[in-house]
Motif scaffolding. Structure first.
Motif, PDB file in Angstrom:
ATOM      1  N   PRO A   1       0.792  -1.232   0.000  1.00 25.43           N
ATOM      2  CA  PRO A   1       0.000   0.000   0.000  1.00 25.43           C
ATOM      3  C   PRO A   1       0.818   1.272   0.000  1.00 25.43           C
ATOM      4  CG  PRO A   1      -0.927  -1.564   1.532  1.00 25.43           C
ATOM      5  CD  PRO A   1       0.378  -2.148   1.069  1.00 25.43           C
TER       6      PRO A   1
ATOM      7  N   HIS B   1      -6.287   0.761  -3.234  1.00 25.93           N
ATOM      8  CA  HIS B   1      -5.708   0.808  -1.885  1.00 25.93           C
ATOM      9  C   HIS B   1      -6.570   0.089  -0.838  1.00 25.93           C
ATOM     10  CE1 HIS B   1      -5.316   2.947   2.100  1.00 25.93           C
ATOM     11  NE2 HIS B   1      -4.208   2.260   2.013  1.00 25.93           N
TER      12      HIS B   1
ATOM     13  N   ARG C   1      -5.531  -3.299   1.116  1.00 22.91           N
ATOM     14  CA  ARG C   1      -5.460  -3.220   2.589  1.00 22.91           C
ATOM     15  C   ARG C   1      -6.322  -4.314   3.219  1.00 22.91           C
ATOM     16  NH1 ARG C   1      -3.962   0.912   6.521  1.00 22.91           N
ATOM     17  NH2 ARG C   1      -5.298   0.450   8.266  1.00 22.91           N
TER      18      ARG C   1
ATOM     19  N   ILE D   1       6.933  -6.917   3.982  1.00 22.22           N
ATOM     20  CA  ILE D   1       6.723  -5.571   4.528  1.00 22.22           C
ATOM     21  C   ILE D   1       7.242  -5.402   5.957  1.00 22.22           C
ATOM     22  CG2 ILE D   1       4.977  -3.877   5.228  1.00 22.22           C
ATOM     23  CD1 ILE D   1       3.291  -4.780   2.839  1.00 22.22           C
ATOM     24  N   GLY D   2       6.925  -6.366   6.826  1.00 22.54           N
ATOM     25  CA  GLY D   2       7.227  -6.124   8.240  1.00 22.54           C
ATOM     26  C   GLY D   2       8.631  -6.493   8.682  1.00 22.54           C
TER      27      GLY D   2
ATOM     28  N   THR E   1      11.162  -3.512   9.589  1.00 25.96           N
ATOM     29  CA  THR E   1      10.646  -2.632  10.643  1.00 25.96           C
ATOM     30  C   THR E   1      10.612  -3.350  11.995  1.00 25.96           C
ATOM     31  OG1 THR E   1       8.516  -3.139   9.648  1.00 25.96           O
ATOM     32  CG2 THR E   1       9.296  -0.887   9.430  1.00 25.96           C
TER      33      THR E   1
ATOM     34  N   ALA F   1      12.674  -2.239  15.089  1.00 27.40           N
ATOM     35  CA  ALA F   1      11.972  -1.852  16.316  1.00 27.40           C
ATOM     36  C   ALA F   1      12.631  -2.506  17.534  1.00 27.40           C
ATOM     37  CB  ALA F   1      10.502  -2.265  16.232  1.00 27.40           C
TER      38      ALA F   1
ATOM     39  N   ARG G   1       3.713  12.729   1.960  1.00 27.39           N
ATOM     40  CA  ARG G   1       2.400  13.017   1.376  1.00 27.39           C
ATOM     41  C   ARG G   1       2.539  14.093   0.316  1.00 27.39           C
ATOM     42  NH1 ARG G   1       1.571   8.960   3.630  1.00 27.39           N
ATOM     43  NH2 ARG G   1       0.041   8.492   5.263  1.00 27.39           N
TER      44      ARG G   1
ATOM     45  N   VAL H   1       4.691   6.307  15.513  1.00 27.24           N
ATOM     46  CA  VAL H   1       5.565   5.179  15.169  1.00 27.24           C
ATOM     47  C   VAL H   1       4.930   4.367  14.034  1.00 27.24           C
ATOM     48  CG1 VAL H   1       6.492   2.994  16.026  1.00 27.24           C
ATOM     49  CG2 VAL H   1       6.548   5.004  17.479  1.00 27.24           C
TER      50      VAL H   1
ATOM     51  N   GLY I   1       2.335   5.544  12.069  1.00 24.48           N
ATOM     52  CA  GLY I   1       1.581   6.421  11.191  1.00 24.48           C
ATOM     53  C   GLY I   1       0.246   6.808  11.804  1.00 24.48           C
TER      54      GLY I   1
ATOM     55  N   HIS J   1      -3.728   5.414   6.248  1.00 23.62           N
ATOM     56  CA  HIS J   1      -2.620   4.498   5.953  1.00 23.62           C
ATOM     57  C   HIS J   1      -1.970   3.936   7.215  1.00 23.62           C
ATOM     58  CE1 HIS J   1      -2.711   5.081   1.651  1.00 23.62           C
ATOM     59  NE2 HIS J   1      -2.869   6.374   1.867  1.00 23.62           N
TER      60      HIS J   1
ATOM     61  N   CYS K   1      -0.505   1.779   9.981  1.00 21.61           N
ATOM     62  CA  CYS K   1       0.081   0.450   9.819  1.00 21.61           C
ATOM     63  C   CYS K   1      -0.893  -0.676  10.191  1.00 21.61           C
ATOM     64  CB  CYS K   1       1.300   0.373  10.734  1.00 21.61           C
ATOM     65  SG  CYS K   1       2.150  -1.198  10.641  1.00 21.61           S
ATOM     66  N   ILE K   2      -1.026  -1.665   9.315  1.00 23.93           N
ATOM     67  CA  ILE K   2      -1.906  -2.792   9.641  1.00 23.93           C
ATOM     68  C   ILE K   2      -1.162  -3.866  10.453  1.00 23.93           C
ATOM     69  CG2 ILE K   2      -3.402  -2.450   7.617  1.00 23.93           C
ATOM     70  CD1 ILE K   2      -2.013  -4.879   6.342  1.00 23.93           C
TER      71      ILE K   2
HETATM   72  C1  HEM Z   1       7.601  -1.942  14.456  1.00 23.39           C
HETATM   73  C2  HEM Z   1       7.305  -2.327  13.226  1.00 23.39           C
HETATM   74  C3  HEM Z   1       6.577  -1.437  12.259  1.00 23.39           C
HETATM   75  C4  HEM Z   1       6.609  -0.073  12.139  1.00 23.39           C
HETATM   76  C5  HEM Z   1       7.420   0.918  12.940  1.00 23.39           C
HETATM   77  C6  HEM Z   1       5.700   0.274  11.042  1.00 23.39           C
HETATM   78  C7  HEM Z   1       5.438   1.566  10.638  1.00 23.39           C
HETATM   79  C8  HEM Z   1       4.524   1.917   9.662  1.00 23.39           C
HETATM   80  C9  HEM Z   1       4.176   3.267   9.292  1.00 23.39           C
HETATM   81  C10 HEM Z   1       4.782   4.530   9.890  1.00 23.39           C
HETATM   82  C11 HEM Z   1       3.240   3.202   8.319  1.00 23.39           C
HETATM   83  C12 HEM Z   1       2.518   4.387   7.662  1.00 23.39           C
HETATM   84  C13 HEM Z   1       3.080   4.754   6.317  1.00 23.39           C
HETATM   85  C14 HEM Z   1       2.356   5.965   5.727  1.00 23.39           C
HETATM   86  O1  HEM Z   1       1.419   6.495   6.305  1.00 23.39           O
HETATM   87  O2  HEM Z   1       2.785   6.387   4.652  1.00 23.39           O
HETATM   88  C15 HEM Z   1       3.006   1.800   8.057  1.00 23.39           C
HETATM   89  C16 HEM Z   1       2.131   1.315   7.105  1.00 23.39           C
HETATM   90  C17 HEM Z   1       1.986  -0.009   6.835  1.00 23.39           C
HETATM   91  N1  HEM Z   1       2.515  -1.090   7.513  1.00 23.39           N
HETATM   92 FE1  HEM Z   1       3.767  -0.992   9.072  1.00 23.39          FE
HETATM   93  N2  HEM Z   1       5.176  -0.876  10.533  1.00 23.39           N
HETATM   94  C18 HEM Z   1       5.675  -1.947  11.248  1.00 23.39           C
HETATM   95  C19 HEM Z   1       5.389  -3.280  11.052  1.00 23.39           C
HETATM   96  C20 HEM Z   1       4.562  -3.774  10.083  1.00 23.39           C
HETATM   97  C21 HEM Z   1       4.261  -5.175   9.879  1.00 23.39           C
HETATM   98  C22 HEM Z   1       4.773  -6.318  10.739  1.00 23.39           C
HETATM   99  C23 HEM Z   1       3.434  -5.247   8.800  1.00 23.39           C
HETATM  100  C24 HEM Z   1       2.833  -6.448   8.124  1.00 23.39           C
HETATM  101  C25 HEM Z   1       3.247  -7.651   8.214  1.00 23.39           C
HETATM  102  C26 HEM Z   1       3.192  -3.891   8.338  1.00 23.39           C
HETATM  103  C27 HEM Z   1       2.407  -3.544   7.291  1.00 23.39           C
HETATM  104  C28 HEM Z   1       2.098  -2.243   6.913  1.00 23.39           C
HETATM  105  C29 HEM Z   1       1.261  -1.914   5.779  1.00 23.39           C
HETATM  106  C30 HEM Z   1       0.597  -2.902   4.830  1.00 23.39           C
HETATM  107  C31 HEM Z   1       1.187  -0.507   5.735  1.00 23.39           C
HETATM  108  C32 HEM Z   1       0.443   0.346   4.713  1.00 23.39           C
HETATM  109  C33 HEM Z   1      -0.958   0.646   5.171  1.00 23.39           C
HETATM  110  C34 HEM Z   1      -1.698   1.523   4.175  1.00 23.39           C
HETATM  111  O3  HEM Z   1      -1.073   2.233   3.386  1.00 23.39           O
HETATM  112  O4  HEM Z   1      -2.925   1.461   4.180  1.00 23.39           O
HETATM  113  N3  HEM Z   1       3.894  -3.034   9.140  1.00 23.39           N
HETATM  114  N4  HEM Z   1       3.790   1.037   8.903  1.00 23.39           N
END
Ligand code: HEM
Length: 395
Positions: free
Chosen positions: A86, A94, A98, A237-238, A241, A245, A288, A338, A340, A344, A346-347
């Motif tokens: 995403p 999107h 999602r 994706i994860g 991060t 973390a 953005r 952390v 978002g 958007h 984080c899922i």
């Molecule tokens: C500590 C670990 C993580 C951090 C710090 C983190 C952080 C973020 C942040 C800041 C965003 C927002 C991006 C934006 O608004 O442009 C985001 C979106 C997202 N994250 Fe994470 N994330 C983490 C772990 C994960 C994991 C484990 C997954 C999935 C297995 C994941 C899947 C996603 C997805 C799919 C989005 C996009 C959501 C959307 O655009 O609708 N994240 N994450």
């Protein structure tokens, strides 16, 4: 000559506290000629942007298409996969994408939570067995993939192939051609391995079929390849991060308490994990683009201009937390951006927080942890992490 105002990636990696304070000197929102974007370091302004639907996520997958045309390179795999990521693709799909990824995560979560404690125990045991070890490489980096692959029944030998590095050194916040080309090549190998697994491994084939149902429910085309791309997206994706973390938060604990942590201080880490995560914020920026003229604070933003929310800066905003970079009580209510904010958000938030919680809980039950030698900080496309942190654990 005009000073280059903007994020210095080297400083952000090695001296993030100083870099954040330097950026704050330019104001709450200011134009960066280095990044060619507006930078936001104040939490209130960040919230205004992330909650405003006239600020949208720039569609990077379009850049992949343009890059293909300009360079003549075949980036087909990357383009197809990016449709399922995403934050790379913000098009009409999107919401559907999602939905599919969320369903996959919901399916995975119960078993993931169940397996986490034993995976953490095994990783700590390995560190113990060898006397000392690299916490970044041998613990935080392995944890998520080891758990995830057990959940979906993936053989250990396939884990690294399926999960090719999407990161690269020396990137800026604009698109880099070599980064895309390298990623494309790695993805082709990963895709071929995933296809082989679906054909040969019963558990993975069953998972693949369930993903087909999620695609249909979300009105997306259910093809063999789309199922694989959705599965790969969740696996890829994860990884960086979660690794970032855990290792950054523990690194910060050493920064705050010294190279040896034991007794009450170690026991208290259990409850401090979220706060340490806020202070270190592994994702660097949220970007953005304004679709209409906007005002952020007193600053006019023209249509088409982009803003970067500097997450670590807004998460240590003195106006919200008082003393920046210190552990405070404040983040019990507000742990910043952390993960978002807005559509958007984080899922993977719950899953990531659980991985952090269980890791810190187990670590806080040890007798002592001891960091020694040089620490190497790491960086990905838009993430911070620790590449190397040698540690000794005592039980
Ligand atoms: C500590 C670990 C993580 C951090 C710090 C983190 C952080 C973020 C942040 C800041 C965003 C927002 C991006 C934006 O608004 O442009 C985001 C979106 C997202 N994250 Fe994470 N994330 C983490 C772990 C994960 C994991 C484990 C997954 C999935 C297995 C994941 C899947 C996603 C997805 C799919 C989005 C996009 C959501 C959307 O655009 O609708 N994240 N994450």
């Amino acid at each position: 000559m005009t000073a280059k105002i903007g994020i210095d990636r080297h400083q952000m990696r090695y001296h993030p506290k100083q870099e954040v304070e330097r950026l704050r000197q330019y104001g709450s929102i200011f134009w960066s000629n280095l990044n060619q974007r507006w930078l936001i370091v104040e939490q209130k302004l960040a919230l205004d942007v992330l909650r405003d639907d006239k600020f949208h996520l720039p569609p990077y997958s379009n850049s992949v298409g343009s890059l293909e045309k300009i360079t003549g390179e075949d980036l087909g795999q990357l383009q197809a996969l990016s449709m399922f990521i995403p934050f790379l693709h913000n098009g009409i799909y999107h919401k559907s994408i999602r939905e599919v990824l969320t369903k996959i995560l919901v399916e995975i979560q119960p078993r993931y939570y169940q397996l986490l404690p034993e995976v953490v125990d095994d990783l700590i045991h390995d560190l113990l067995k060898n006397g000392s070890g690299d916490f970044a490489e041998e613990f935080s980096y392995r944890l998520h993939m080891a758990t995830l692959s057990k959940v979906i029944g993936m053989p250990a030998s396939s884990v690294e192939i399926i999960n090719p590095m999407l990161t690269s050194e020396n990137l800026n916040y604009n698109n880099s051609v070599s980064e895309f080309v390298n990623t494309e090549l790695r993805l082709r190998v990963a895709f071929a391995e995933m296809k082989k697994l679906v054909n040969e491994n019963e558990d993975i084939r069953a998972f693949h079929e369930r993903v087909g149902r999620y695609l249909v429910d979300a009105d997306l085309e259910d093809t063999f390849n789309n199922r694989i791309f959705a599965m790969m997206a969740v696996m890829i994706i994860g990884r960086d991060t979660i690794a970032g973390a855990i290792s950054l938060s523990l690194h910060e604990a050493f920064e705050q308490f010294g190279d040896r942590i034991d007794g009450d201080q170690l026991a208290s880490l259990d409850t401090k994990a979220r706060e340490l995560l806020r202070l270190t914020s592994p994702v660097n920026i949220i970007e953005r683009e304004a679709s209409e003229p906007r005002k952020v604070g007193d600053q006019a933003i023209a249509a088409g201009e982009r803003v970067l929310v500097v997450i670590r800066a807004v998460n240590t905003d003195p106006a919200v937390y008082g003393c920046p970079h210190q552990l405070t009580e404040a983040s019990k209510e507000n742990d910043g951006f952390v993960f978002g904010s807005g559509i958007h958000t984080c899922i993977g938030r719950n899953l990531a927080l659980e991985a952090l919680r269980v890791s810190f809980q187990k670590i806080s039950q040890l007798r002592a942890i001891h960091r020694f030698g040089e620490v190497t900080m790491g960086t990905g496309r838009n993430t911070q992490s620790v590449d190397r942190m040698t540690m000794k654990v005592e039980i």
